[in-house]
Write an enzyme that holds these catalytic residues in place. Structure first.
Site, mmCIF file in Angstrom:
data_model
loop_
_atom_site.group_PDB
_atom_site.id
_atom_site.type_symbol
_atom_site.label_atom_id
_atom_site.label_comp_id
_atom_site.label_asym_id
_atom_site.label_seq_id
_atom_site.Cartn_x
_atom_site.Cartn_y
_atom_site.Cartn_z
ATOM 1 N N TYR A 267 0.774 -1.072 0.171
ATOM 2 C CA TYR A 267 -0.200 -0.166 -0.258
ATOM 3 C C TYR A 267 0.423 1.276 -0.136
ATOM 4 O O TYR A 267 1.155 2.427 0.601
ATOM 5 C CB TYR A 267 -1.123 -0.136 0.984
ATOM 6 C CG TYR A 267 -1.585 -1.207 1.325
ATOM 7 C CD1 TYR A 267 -2.768 -1.221 1.152
ATOM 8 C CD2 TYR A 267 -1.151 -2.291 2.357
ATOM 9 C CE1 TYR A 267 -3.767 -2.915 1.069
ATOM 10 C CE2 TYR A 267 -1.566 -3.700 2.631
ATOM 11 C CZ TYR A 267 -2.905 -3.382 2.266
ATOM 12 O OH TYR A 267 -4.090 -5.081 2.337
ATOM 13 N N GLU A 288 1.938 -0.995 -5.002
ATOM 14 C CA GLU A 288 0.259 0.131 -5.241
ATOM 15 C C GLU A 288 -1.089 -0.342 -5.685
ATOM 16 O O GLU A 288 -1.212 0.064 -7.302
ATOM 17 C CB GLU A 288 1.412 1.170 -4.451
ATOM 18 C CG GLU A 288 -0.217 3.011 -5.093
ATOM 19 C CD GLU A 288 -1.205 2.700 -4.043
ATOM 20 O OE1 GLU A 288 -1.123 3.040 -2.622
ATOM 21 O OE2 GLU A 288 -2.304 3.634 -4.436
ATOM 22 N N CYS A 359 -4.681 3.391 10.549
ATOM 23 C CA CYS A 359 -5.684 4.753 11.376
ATOM 24 C C CYS A 359 -6.409 3.930 11.171
ATOM 25 O O CYS A 359 -7.909 4.933 11.185
ATOM 26 C CB CYS A 359 -5.371 5.826 9.459
ATOM 27 S SG CYS A 359 -6.461 4.590 8.825
HETATM 28 C C1 LIG Z 1 -3.173 4.782 3.544
HETATM 29 S S1 LIG Z 1 -2.395 4.927 2.172
HETATM 30 C C2 LIG Z 1 -0.424 5.074 2.429
HETATM 31 C C3 LIG Z 1 0.068 5.578 1.405
HETATM 32 C C4 LIG Z 1 1.405 5.689 1.436
HETATM 33 N N1 LIG Z 1 2.095 4.225 2.363
HETATM 34 C C5 LIG Z 1 2.005 6.499 2.298
HETATM 35 O O1 LIG Z 1 3.293 6.477 3.278
HETATM 36 O O2 LIG Z 1 1.369 8.152 1.487
HETATM 37 C C6 LIG Z 1 -2.843 3.369 1.614
HETATM 38 C C7 LIG Z 1 -2.814 3.530 0.523
HETATM 39 O O3 LIG Z 1 -3.716 1.572 -0.420
HETATM 40 C C8 LIG Z 1 -3.858 2.262 -1.484
HETATM 41 N N2 LIG Z 1 -4.689 1.188 -1.391
HETATM 42 C C9 LIG Z 1 -6.313 0.953 -1.111
HETATM 43 N N3 LIG Z 1 -5.890 -0.976 -1.550
HETATM 44 C C10 LIG Z 1 -5.377 -1.278 -1.535
HETATM 45 C C11 LIG Z 1 -5.140 -2.720 -2.280
HETATM 46 N N4 LIG Z 1 -6.594 -3.399 -2.384
HETATM 47 N N5 LIG Z 1 -3.846 -2.975 -2.714
HETATM 48 C C12 LIG Z 1 -3.420 -2.251 -3.153
HETATM 49 N N6 LIG Z 1 -3.026 -1.355 -2.543
HETATM 50 C C13 LIG Z 1 -4.145 -0.154 -1.652
HETATM 51 C C14 LIG Z 1 -4.719 4.008 -1.580
HETATM 52 O O4 LIG Z 1 -4.282 4.253 -3.305
HETATM 53 C C15 LIG Z 1 -3.791 4.189 -0.862
HETATM 54 O O5 LIG Z 1 -2.178 5.266 -1.449
#
Ligand SMILES: C[S@@+](CC[C@H](N)C(=O)[O-])C[C@H]1O[C@@H](n2cnc3c(N)ncnc32)[C@H](O)[C@@H]1O
Length: 401
Positions: A267, A288, A359
């Site tokens: 993610y 991602e 979160c």
């Molecule tokens: C809380 S954010 C964290 C982003 C990054 N780690 C940061 O510190 O900025 C969660 C991320 O997970 C991605 N995401 C959501 N569901 C996902 C999935 N099933 N597989 C991969 N990425 C996913 C979202 O697009 C988002 O960018």
């Protein structure tokens, strides 16, 4: 009406809890040890919702709020609680969720924090005619605001500029406006029929303007300064909303990555965590779902001279079953937590360490409950990324049993 009801605790959303005739009642804006008169405004099967009619004796956790919109606006929920008690509430929420959902006892958690106000670098506001603001809780009414006490100064400047534009062009057909403010400013307008681009940019200065997620003016990506690092972000990509606390969060992640280890950054958004820790690791692989974010991540690796990092575009749950030779997995999922199949694959990958950035402590506890046969909690720390709201970020370091 019920008179002289004592509030016994706070629920996960920061609302006061009372018991009336053995039934639990949740009361927004009530705090532990308040004695209040209340009305029940909604009956549910297992709990009722109450509304404060009068505070007869005020909790020592209560304070006057400095935001004039607070009690109408759905943006914040615990601004009426003294900040040190907000921090206690957040620590206890994580401890209680781990206890009740994962049956894990944690005695105490440290919490890192920074500015209590003016911290948000990204907000989305609703618009109707010349009104702009958050929606009232459980309603479609806009609470018209001049200023948001938890958003940074640049966002507040933009709200002023947008208001001047809205006053001049009431027939603007705008539904929502999202403002991202880092080193540069990106605005995305949501509208079915917006044709005032030139007028908008005359009043609202920005580096990048999108309409329904399509670029209509300026740069496609904007710059973020993040400690010693520089990132570029495009419109659809996620970035942490409180930059100062995010730096503390990333430092803690880096402290917990072993030197020369192979790291999986799940993610990964725009690659920021992986890039931040890359010079300590042997290799990093980020995954991602948002394609534009992966393009940003690849670009950001080059921008920061990192050459031991790669990215995969796709869902975590579809892309990790064949990965091996990983020492540490960093996960930073959205509020829903980690997909169950992905957890099974993480267990199969069998890393020494899992650094779980969360979160939402409810899904954190659920996921740790799945993992706990194989991994135990070595450390846990909270980070107050969203002061004055009930949200709380945390990092749990899990080690293989
Ligand atoms: C809380 S954010 C964290 C982003 C990054 N780690 C940061 O510190 O900025 C969660 C991320 O997970 C991605 N995401 C959501 N569901 C996902 C999935 N099933 N597989 C991969 N990425 C996913 C979202 O697009 C988002 O960018």
């Amino acid at each position: 009406m019920y008179k002289d009801i004592k509030i016994i605790n706070q629920n996960n959303e920061g609302e006061g809890i009372a018991k009336i005739n053995n039934k639990v009642v949740f009361i927004p804006y009530a705090l532990k040890n308040d004695i209040i008169d209340l009305e029940i405004i909604k009956n549910n099967k297992n709990f009722d919702i109450g509304k404060i009619v009068n505070i007869n004796k005020s909790s020592n956790e209560r304070r006057e709020v400095i935001c004039p919109y607070y009690y109408n606006c759905g943006g914040c929920n615990i601004m009426h609680q003294l900040y040190n008690y907000q921090l206690e509430f957040k620590k206890n929420k994580i401890i209680n969720n781990l206890k009740h959902i994962a049956d894990i006892d944690i005695n105490n958690i440290d919490i890192e924090y920074d500015n209590e106000y003016y911290y948000r670098n990204h907000i989305t506001l609703s618009v109707s005619g010349d009104k702009i603001g958050f929606l009232k809780t459980n309603s479609n009414d806009i609470v018209d605001i001049d200023k948001c006490m938890i958003s940074n100064d640049i966002i507040n400047d933009k709200i002023n500029e947008i208001r001047i534009f809205l006053n001049k062009y009431k027939d603007n057909n705008i539904d929502k406006i999202s403002i991202k403010s880092y080193k540069e400013i990106l605005i995305n307008i949501e509208s079915n029929n917006f044709n005032l681009k030139d007028e908008f940019i005359k009043y609202v200065k920005c580096d990048s303007l999108y309409l329904n997620n399509k670029l209509i003016y300026g740069k496609d990506k904007i710059d973020i300064d993040f400690g010693k690092h520089k990132f570029k972000i495009s419109n659809r990509s996620f970035f942490q909303k409180n930059t100062n606390v995010a730096i503390k969060l990333y430092d803690y992640i880096k402290d917990n990555v072993d030197v020369n280890s192979n790291v999986l950054d799940l993610y990964c958004g725009i690659g920021s965590i992986g890039i931040y820790i890359a010079n300590k690791a042997k290799s990093v692989l980020g995954i991602e779902i948002i394609e534009d974010a992966v393009k940003d991540a690849e670009n950001n690796a080059i921008l920061n001279n990192i050459d031991n990092i790669k990215f995969i575009s796709g869902k975590v749950e579809d892309n990790i079953s064949n990965i091996d030779n990983i020492d540490t997995i960093i996960v930073d999922p959205p509020r829903v937590g980690i997909n169950k199949n992905a957890i099974n694959d993480i267990i199969k990958i069998n890393p020494n360490k899992i650094v779980y950035v969360s979160c939402n402590s409810t899904t954190l506890a659920r996921d740790i409950n799945y993992l706990k046969e194989y991994y135990s909690i070595k450390k846990i720390k909270a980070f107050d990324m969203f002061p004055n709201t009930y949200h709380c970020e945390s990092i749990t370091v899990l080690e293989r049993r």
